[in-house]
Design a protein around this motif. Structure first.
Motif, PDB file in Angstrom:
ATOM      1  N   LEU A 288       0.836  -1.197   0.000  1.00  0.00           N
ATOM      2  CA  LEU A 288       0.000   0.000   0.000  1.00  0.00           C
ATOM      3  C   LEU A 288       0.873   1.250   0.000  1.00  0.00           C
ATOM      4  O   LEU A 288       0.590   2.228  -0.683  1.00  0.00           O
ATOM      5  CB  LEU A 288      -0.929  -0.007   1.214  1.00  0.00           C
ATOM      6  N   ARG A 289       1.965   1.207   0.769  1.00  0.00           N
ATOM      7  CA  ARG A 289       2.849   2.374   0.829  1.00  0.00           C
ATOM      8  C   ARG A 289       3.592   2.596  -0.483  1.00  0.00           C
ATOM      9  O   ARG A 289       3.966   3.713  -0.816  1.00  0.00           O
ATOM     10  CB  ARG A 289       3.856   2.214   1.976  1.00  0.00           C
ATOM     11  N   ARG A 290       3.818   1.499  -1.236  1.00  0.00           N
ATOM     12  CA  ARG A 290       4.554   1.607  -2.489  1.00  0.00           C
ATOM     13  C   ARG A 290       3.904   2.623  -3.429  1.00  0.00           C
ATOM     14  O   ARG A 290       4.580   3.335  -4.163  1.00  0.00           O
ATOM     15  CB  ARG A 290       4.624   0.244  -3.170  1.00  0.00           C
ATOM     16  N   ARG A 291       2.585   2.686  -3.406  1.00  0.00           N
ATOM     17  CA  ARG A 291       1.851   3.579  -4.306  1.00  0.00           C
ATOM     18  C   ARG A 291       2.242   5.032  -4.121  1.00  0.00           C
ATOM     19  O   ARG A 291       2.040   5.860  -4.996  1.00  0.00           O
ATOM     20  CB  ARG A 291       0.345   3.425  -4.082  1.00  0.00           C
ATOM     21  N   PHE A 292       2.795   5.353  -2.953  1.00  0.00           N
ATOM     22  CA  PHE A 292       3.088   6.747  -2.644  1.00  0.00           C
ATOM     23  C   PHE A 292       4.587   7.022  -2.637  1.00  0.00           C
ATOM     24  O   PHE A 292       5.053   7.956  -1.981  1.00  0.00           O
ATOM     25  CB  PHE A 292       2.464   7.115  -1.286  1.00  0.00           C
ATOM     26  N   GLY A 293       5.356   6.209  -3.353  1.00  0.00           N
ATOM     27  CA  GLY A 293       6.795   6.440  -3.428  1.00  0.00           C
ATOM     28  C   GLY A 293       7.105   7.757  -4.109  1.00  0.00           C
ATOM     29  O   GLY A 293       6.324   8.268  -4.922  1.00  0.00           O
ATOM     30  N   PRO A 294       8.252   8.359  -3.811  1.00  0.00           N
ATOM     31  CA  PRO A 294       8.616   9.645  -4.412  1.00  0.00           C
ATOM     32  C   PRO A 294       8.852   9.517  -5.915  1.00  0.00           C
ATOM     33  O   PRO A 294       9.295   8.468  -6.390  1.00  0.00           O
ATOM     34  CB  PRO A 294       9.895  10.031  -3.676  1.00  0.00           C
TER      35      PRO A 294
END
Length: 731
Positions: A288-294
């Motif tokens: 889920l966090r991957r979607r918000f990578g820089p």
């Protein structure tokens, strides 16, 4: 292609220590042990390693050269343009993201090539910009006109007939419009999150009453065909259909300009396994966090105005160097849809794998009996020429259905969404057999699918484990334990170089061994125990296992070849891999070359070794073969003297590439081929690959690859051989 961070280089002391490790899986101690003086002769060449990131970009450049090759079928050239795009996307998501992360964290160290991460990053931006522009030019100036000549038209909106315009308006109204969500940007609406690799429209609007300008973003839905089919092999980009109908989304507003853009984000995973009680749950959260990578790259249509670009750059927090202005259409992954057009004359000739002759000596409608064939002789499979369905898949399916089978143990790294192997394992568990499945849920970009299959297998009663903390389980193993009619227990083992994936097995070149060899079966049983329990069997008779002794074992064998050569015995080294990066192995190959041992490397992707350097690597030849199949097998072949003064030629196949991640941070397995006949088979493959008449790219000492444009392609020759073998088997 999967990629991983560069590890620090070694010292001379580290290299010497490699020869002093006990419990090596070879029967004879090495006769040649390099000393400090010999190593110094290698290490004085401070620039002896090519940069791995730049080497990977040169690999993708070779893919691009296939798209330029007018001798290839046209739709295959279209496919290579799409593959280039996907490859470069992953490179930015993982490799560039990793470099930026290390720089930002202040842990940047010099690479083995001698370059600092910031220097590498600068060179990457320069090279990727050059390749991206070349890629766009090939599509626009070469491939698109060639498609037009064949009646395949990639059109703009203004090129459509009135009937086609009407059909596109209907498509937009009935299917596209209902799923669109325009996102405005103003004090009440913050700049929206732009998901990685999504294609988007940047829309500039003006309120006709207040004359105030606004910005909005509209995502191009990935659920629809990238190029809208209009019939008669005519297509128009979906974003152009949307751009022409945007007024429906912004009624009453004036649309000033519309441009496409695309963001690439850091999509690598970071899961601290040592602190995680439930790896499955932790990985699901990290996905889920991957979607918000820089963001690490911004591609924009070259017509985009400076003011719109400035807004995107500011809101995304991206540097000017990470902006790529390109002619449309962006995101040419969508060309896979064009390559799939049913125009057989514009593709490679149809190819149908056949059953390995050892599995079905006589063509018959009866199902293959893999157990009977394996008892008769060891079987060395070469996919896709040998059918995966009638060999490996049949092996697992037969085991699931056979009442004499007591247990099945298997590793799964990647498999297809509708895998018959998964179904067979479930059937076996439901039939009461002991089924152990080691699912690698951290297989990059396949994590979601693997989590789903892990849960499905557990629910069916399979014993599912996730390997060892801190390591990815990458080895390709399957073992069937069967009670024979005479009451004896026999192990049937498969060890391969590729994934248990029926779909990719038709596209990836891989090898696999099916055997009942007791020593190999014992080794594989120990390895499964290591992975599922608390056993720590350190030595193996017929396997090299990482982390531990793959690097050490191969270096020892390289040293043995040096000893053979210095003693006047036959000596030669031949390796086939996806990547050759590991400095310790490269230095061992340099030592071999300095001693005069001939070395041949067949490398599909990255190669950090410099061949042909005077005094260092004059006897080393490096080739790369690319084509309709993705060369994926890993083979390690050594001349090894003669049967009179050595063991004679020996060979290993398996899952490990010559990279730090494979040798230090993954569970890998190489198996020694058990018979001279099988060793000769892989030796013949190398003979064909290194024939002067075989088409290949040849690596120069400066890191550049030059295609020899020879008349024969290795894969075409193997297809011809397979067809001849099939005709012979049918009489």
């Amino acid at each position: 292609m999967s990629l991983d961070p560069q590890a620090p280089t070694r010292s001379a002391e580290d290299t010497v220590s490699l020869t002093a490790v006990p419990d090596q899986p070879f029967d004879v101690e090495p006769e040649y042990i390099p000393d400090h003086e010999a190593l110094a002769e290698v290490e004085k060449y401070e620039d002896r390693f090519l940069d791995r990131e730049l080497s990977w970009l040169r690999f993708n450049e070779r893919v691009l050269e296939l798209a330029e090759d007018e001798t290839l079928p046209l739709l295959e050239r279209v496919r290579f343009l799409a593959i280039f795009t996907s490859n470069l996307d992953e490179f930015f998501m993982v490799r560039v993201a990793g470099l930026k992360r290390r720089i930002a964290a202040g842990v940047a160290v010099k690479a083995a090539s001698g370059l600092m991460p910031r220097e590498v990053l600068e060179l990457i931006w320069q090279k990727t910009r050059e390749l991206s522009e070349r890629h766009a030019a090939i599509f626009r100036e070469q491939v698109k006109p060639a498609l037009l000549e064949e009646g395949i038209q990639l059109l703009h909106w203004e090129d459509l007939t009135p009937e086609e315009v009407k059909a596109c308006k209907k498509l937009f109204k009935e299917r596209v419009y209902p799923v669109l969500t325009p996102l405005a940007v103003d004090p009440a609406h913050p700049f929206p999150y732009i998901s990685g690799l999504s294609l988007n429209l940047a829309v500039r609007l003006r309120d006709p009453k207040t004359k105030k300008k606004h910005f909005a973003r509209v995502k191009v839905p990935p659920i629809f065909a990238r190029f809208v089919p209009l019939g008669n092999d005519r297509f128009v980009p979906l974003e152009e259909v949307m751009a022409e109908r945007l007024q429906k989304l912004f009624p009453g507003m004036e649309i000033i300009e519309v441009h496409t853009f695309r963001v690439t984000r850091n999509e690598d995973l970071e899961v601290e396994e040592d602190d995680t009680e439930n790896l499955l749950t932790a990985l699901e959260k990290e996905l889920l966090r991957r979607r918000f990578g820089p963001p690490v790259r911004l591609e924009v249509q070259e017509s985009m105005t400076d003011s719109t670009l400035d807004l995107l750059v500011s809101e995304l927090g991206i540097s000017d160097k990470e902006v790529f202005r390109l002619p449309g259409p962006l995101d040419l992954r969508g060309l896979h849809g064009i390559a799939d057009i049913d125009r057989g004359q514009l593709k490679y000739p149809a190819f149908l794998p056949s059953t390995h002759p050892s599995l079905a000596p006589v063509e018959s409608a009866a199902p293959v009996d893999v157990f009977k064939a394996a008892r008769r002789s060891d079987v060395l499979l070469h996919h896709p020429y040998d059918s995966f369905a009638t060999s490996v898949q049949r092996f697992i399916e037969q085991a699931a259905a056979d009442p004499r089978v007591l247990a099945i143990k298997q590793t799964l790294y990647r498999t297809s969404g509708d895998s018959p192997i998964i179904d067979a394992l479930i059937d076996a568990a439901e039939a009461g057999k002991q089924v152990l499945v080691l699912v690698e849920i951290k297989a990059r970009f396949d994590e979601v699918a693997n989590i789903r299959w892990a849960r499905k297998l557990e629910q069916a009663g399979c014993h599912v484990v996730y390997g060892l903390v801190g390591l990815k389980t990458h080895c390709k193993l399957a073992m069937v334990v069967r009670e024979e009619p005479d009451g004896t227990i026999r192990r049937y083992t498969h060890i391969g170089t590729g994934n248990y994936n029926p779909k990719t097995s038709r596209l990836y070149e891989d090898m696999g061994l099916i055997t009942t060899d007791e020593a190999i079966g014992e080794d594989v049983a120990h390895l499964f125990n290591n992975l599922s329990g608390w056993s720590r069997e350190a030595t193996y008779g017929q396997l090299l296992v990482a982390p531990g002794n793959v690097r050490l074992g191969l270096i020892e064998q390289i040293h043995a070849e040096i000893a053979h050569h210095l003693a006047g015995r036959p000596a030669r080294i031949r390796l086939k891999a996806n990547s050759v990066v590991d400095e310790a192995i490269i230095d061992a190959l340099y030592l071999a070359s300095q001693a005069g041992v001939p070395v041949q490397l067949l490398v599909r992707g990255i190669c950090a070794l410099r061949p042909g350097v005077e005094g260092l690597s004059e006897t080393i030849e490096v080739r790369s073969i690319l084509g309709r199949f993705l060369e994926h097998s890993r083979i390690f072949w050594f001349e090894n003297g003669t049967p009179d003064d050595g063991d004679g030629p020996s060979a290993w196949i398996g899952s490990a590439d010559m990279m730090h991640r494979n040798l230090d941070r993954r569970v890998e397995a190489l198996v020694r081929l058990p018979t001279p006949e099988l060793v000769a088979e892989v030796g013949a493959l190398f003979d064909m690959a290194f024939e002067p008449t075989t088409d290949a790219w040849v690596l120069g000492p400066d890191g550049t690859w030059t295609r020899n444009h020879a008349p024969h392609h290795l894969q075409a020759m193997l297809i011809t051989r397979q067809r001849q073998r099939r005709r012979a088997s049918t009489g």
